[in-house]
Scaffold this motif. Sequence first.
Motif, PDB file in Angstrom:
ATOM      1  N   ASP A 119       0.822  -1.217   0.000  1.00  0.00           N
ATOM      2  CA  ASP A 119       0.000   0.000   0.000  1.00  0.00           C
ATOM      3  C   ASP A 119       0.855   1.266   0.000  1.00  0.00           C
ATOM      4  N   GLU A 120       1.985   1.227   0.712  1.00  0.00           N
ATOM      5  CA  GLU A 120       2.847   2.401   0.790  1.00  0.00           C
ATOM      6  C   GLU A 120       3.387   2.760  -0.588  1.00  0.00           C
TER       7      GLU A 120
ATOM      8  N   ARG B  87       2.093   1.882  -3.481  1.00  0.00           N
ATOM      9  CA  ARG B  87       0.986   2.304  -4.337  1.00  0.00           C
ATOM     10  C   ARG B  87       0.610   3.756  -4.063  1.00  0.00           C
ATOM     11  N   ASN B  88       0.613   4.138  -2.804  1.00  0.00           N
ATOM     12  CA  ASN B  88       0.303   5.528  -2.458  1.00  0.00           C
ATOM     13  C   ASN B  88       1.378   6.482  -3.000  1.00  0.00           C
TER      14      ASN B  88
END
Length: 254
Positions: free
Chosen positions: A188-189, A191-192
């Motif tokens: 997620d990191e 992707r963000n």
Amino acid sequence: MKNYLLLFFLLVFSTVSIAQEAEKALGVVVNSSDGKPLENVNIVNLNQVIGTATNKQGEFEINAKPNDTLHLSYLGFKSIKVRVTNDWLRFGSATIELTELALALEEVVVNQLKLTGYLEVDVKQVPVINDNYRYQISGLPSTGYEANSAGTLSKIVGSIFNPADFLHRVFGKKPNEMRKLKKMKQDDEIRNLLASRFDREMLTALLNIDRVDLDEIVSQCNYSKEFIQTANDLQILDAISECYEEYKLLNRER
């Protein structure tokens, strides 16, 4: 006695394994010009495909092992790669400096034509415009191809950039980098971070390819030029990932 020895070795092995899994690289990122901490610097472990960012004090921590490579990038600053060492992990935090990008404009000199009035002399001063440009294509002999031959370049490019063959050349040579796609999509990191970027720098570092190859991959996966120019890095990642899955399916059928 043997049971005690076995238990001892199991405990030591477990402790070492836990320590290796729990290793973190700690650091502070600062501006090299004034030493002030930099907030929201993007940091990615290229080996483990995980990411993080610095806090207001410029501090960060990220899972890492010796010899892992960290990629640090920040808008307006020169990106760098830092190798994780045993001493770094053992003794604590490290200070990393980022340098601001210096934009230098090259001086452009325009030579004014000085006409003499004599045709034979003046005509030699007029620049000759040649339409017979030669194009070179990566991976082919350096002789190049003439652009003014009707249909020549398009035929050459069409035969070379057959989608199946193109994907095989790109993905087939870099299976390890392409496997990182799944990890990148799951973190997620990362992707963000990619969702807010448009420079492709982190993508090229993670996949170990240059910008030209990256654009060609997306183009040959039937994405429009407008998409390539306007999409953020996360959209490019998803496009390549989808194309890679199609390539694997196609490769099994070949």
